[in-house]
Motif scaffolding. Sequence first.
Motif, PDB file in Angstrom:
ATOM      1  N   ASN A   1       2.592   5.636  -6.610  1.00  0.00           N
ATOM      2  CA  ASN A   1       2.042   5.661  -7.964  1.00  0.00           C
ATOM      3  C   ASN A   1       1.019   6.781  -8.113  1.00  0.00           C
ATOM      4  N   LYS A   2       0.275   7.030  -7.070  1.00  0.00           N
ATOM      5  CA  LYS A   2      -0.729   8.092  -7.108  1.00  0.00           C
ATOM      6  C   LYS A   2      -0.094   9.474  -7.086  1.00  0.00           C
ATOM      7  N   GLU A   3       1.156   9.520  -6.710  1.00  0.00           N
ATOM      8  CA  GLU A   3       1.873  10.798  -6.644  1.00  0.00           C
ATOM      9  C   GLU A   3       2.728  11.022  -7.899  1.00  0.00           C
ATOM     10  N   GLN A   4       2.281  10.505  -9.028  1.00  0.00           N
ATOM     11  CA  GLN A   4       2.932  10.698 -10.322  1.00  0.00           C
ATOM     12  C   GLN A   4       4.234   9.918 -10.496  1.00  0.00           C
ATOM     13  N   HIS A   5       4.421   8.892  -9.708  1.00  0.00           N
ATOM     14  CA  HIS A   5       5.568   8.011  -9.885  1.00  0.00           C
ATOM     15  C   HIS A   5       5.035   6.664 -10.347  1.00  0.00           C
ATOM     16  N   LYS A   6       5.722   6.043 -11.258  1.00  0.00           N
ATOM     17  CA  LYS A   6       5.285   4.746 -11.766  1.00  0.00           C
ATOM     18  C   LYS A   6       5.793   3.646 -10.840  1.00  0.00           C
ATOM     19  N   VAL A   7       4.884   2.789 -10.385  1.00  0.00           N
ATOM     20  CA  VAL A   7       5.237   1.670  -9.525  1.00  0.00           C
ATOM     21  C   VAL A   7       4.794   0.383 -10.214  1.00  0.00           C
ATOM     22  N   ILE A   8       5.743  -0.513 -10.439  1.00  0.00           N
ATOM     23  CA  ILE A   8       5.482  -1.795 -11.075  1.00  0.00           C
ATOM     24  C   ILE A   8       5.719  -2.886 -10.034  1.00  0.00           C
ATOM     25  N   ILE A   9       4.708  -3.718  -9.824  1.00  0.00           N
ATOM     26  CA  ILE A   9       4.847  -4.814  -8.867  1.00  0.00           C
ATOM     27  C   ILE A   9       4.889  -6.122  -9.648  1.00  0.00           C
ATOM     28  N   ASN A  10       6.033  -6.788  -9.590  1.00  0.00           N
ATOM     29  CA  ASN A  10       6.224  -8.095 -10.211  1.00  0.00           C
ATOM     30  C   ASN A  10       6.111  -9.152  -9.118  1.00  0.00           C
ATOM     31  N   TRP A  11       5.080  -9.965  -9.208  1.00  0.00           N
ATOM     32  CA  TRP A  11       4.844 -11.019  -8.213  1.00  0.00           C
ATOM     33  C   TRP A  11       5.331 -12.332  -8.817  1.00  0.00           C
ATOM     34  N   HIS A  12       6.479 -12.796  -8.349  1.00  0.00           N
ATOM     35  CA  HIS A  12       7.085 -14.032  -8.845  1.00  0.00           C
ATOM     36  C   HIS A  12       6.537 -15.206  -8.032  1.00  0.00           C
TER      37      HIS A  12
ATOM     38  N   GLN B   1       0.832  -1.207   0.000  1.00  0.00           N
ATOM     39  CA  GLN B   1       0.000   0.000   0.000  1.00  0.00           C
ATOM     40  C   GLN B   1       0.862   1.252   0.000  1.00  0.00           C
ATOM     41  N   GLU B   2       1.915   1.242   0.802  1.00  0.00           N
ATOM     42  CA  GLU B   2       2.809   2.395   0.861  1.00  0.00           C
ATOM     43  C   GLU B   2       3.453   2.649  -0.499  1.00  0.00           C
ATOM     44  N   LEU B   3       3.824   1.575  -1.179  1.00  0.00           N
ATOM     45  CA  LEU B   3       4.440   1.717  -2.495  1.00  0.00           C
ATOM     46  C   LEU B   3       3.430   2.170  -3.540  1.00  0.00           C
ATOM     47  N   ILE B   4       2.231   1.618  -3.481  1.00  0.00           N
ATOM     48  CA  ILE B   4       1.181   2.002  -4.428  1.00  0.00           C
ATOM     49  C   ILE B   4       0.840   3.476  -4.278  1.00  0.00           C
TER      50      ILE B   4
ATOM     51  N   ASN C   1      -6.648  -3.352  -5.265  1.00  0.00           N
ATOM     52  CA  ASN C   1      -7.156  -2.776  -6.508  1.00  0.00           C
ATOM     53  C   ASN C   1      -6.007  -2.210  -7.349  1.00  0.00           C
ATOM     54  N   TYR C   2      -4.985  -3.048  -7.531  1.00  0.00           N
ATOM     55  CA  TYR C   2      -3.786  -2.634  -8.248  1.00  0.00           C
ATOM     56  C   TYR C   2      -3.278  -3.827  -9.061  1.00  0.00           C
ATOM     57  N   ALA C   3      -2.978  -3.600 -10.307  1.00  0.00           N
ATOM     58  CA  ALA C   3      -2.526  -4.684 -11.189  1.00  0.00           C
ATOM     59  C   ALA C   3      -1.083  -5.078 -10.877  1.00  0.00           C
ATOM     60  N   PHE C   4      -0.872  -6.361 -10.648  1.00  0.00           N
ATOM     61  CA  PHE C   4       0.462  -6.933 -10.473  1.00  0.00           C
ATOM     62  C   PHE C   4       0.813  -7.660 -11.770  1.00  0.00           C
ATOM     63  N   ASN C   5       2.092  -7.774 -12.047  1.00  0.00           N
ATOM     64  CA  ASN C   5       2.577  -8.663 -13.106  1.00  0.00           C
ATOM     65  C   ASN C   5       2.881  -9.996 -12.436  1.00  0.00           C
ATOM     66  N   PHE C   6       2.280 -11.080 -12.912  1.00  0.00           N
ATOM     67  CA  PHE C   6       2.527 -12.398 -12.338  1.00  0.00           C
ATOM     68  C   PHE C   6       3.505 -13.143 -13.235  1.00  0.00           C
TER      69      PHE C   6
END
Length: 124
Positions: free
Chosen positions: A83-94, A77-80, A113-118
């Motif tokens: 993303n709302k503050e105009q920074h791109k956050v990509i979460i890769n869930w391995h 949540q802290e990282l997401i 409610n955030y898209a992860f890359n699986f």
Amino acid sequence: MERLYIEQTSRSPEIDFSDGKLRIWGTFVPENPAEFYLPLHDWIEEYSANSAAETVVDFGVRYTRGYWMPYIQKLLQELIFLNKEQHKVIINWHYAPNTISVKAGEHLSRKLNYAFNFLEVEEI
């Protein structure tokens, strides 16, 4: 921003946070999750004040217990929020095949409610 590195143990994951790249990898069953989580939270709080334009989170869960999931959720949540503050956050869930870790990631992705890359990997 100073790198945060915590070596992996049989009960806790490897943590490797540096500017724009965050890696959390291994088993999640620390004896005291709140104590383990605190330096991660502190680092992210400091990072958020001057974060990179893009932050990539590589998350590899081998095993966890339910009581640790709220800490993982809060960290994400802290990282997401970045993303709302105009920074791109990509979460890769391995995840490794035939493990519960993909279900945990799908659950968190829906809950936050955030898209992860699986990404399937042979081993975590």
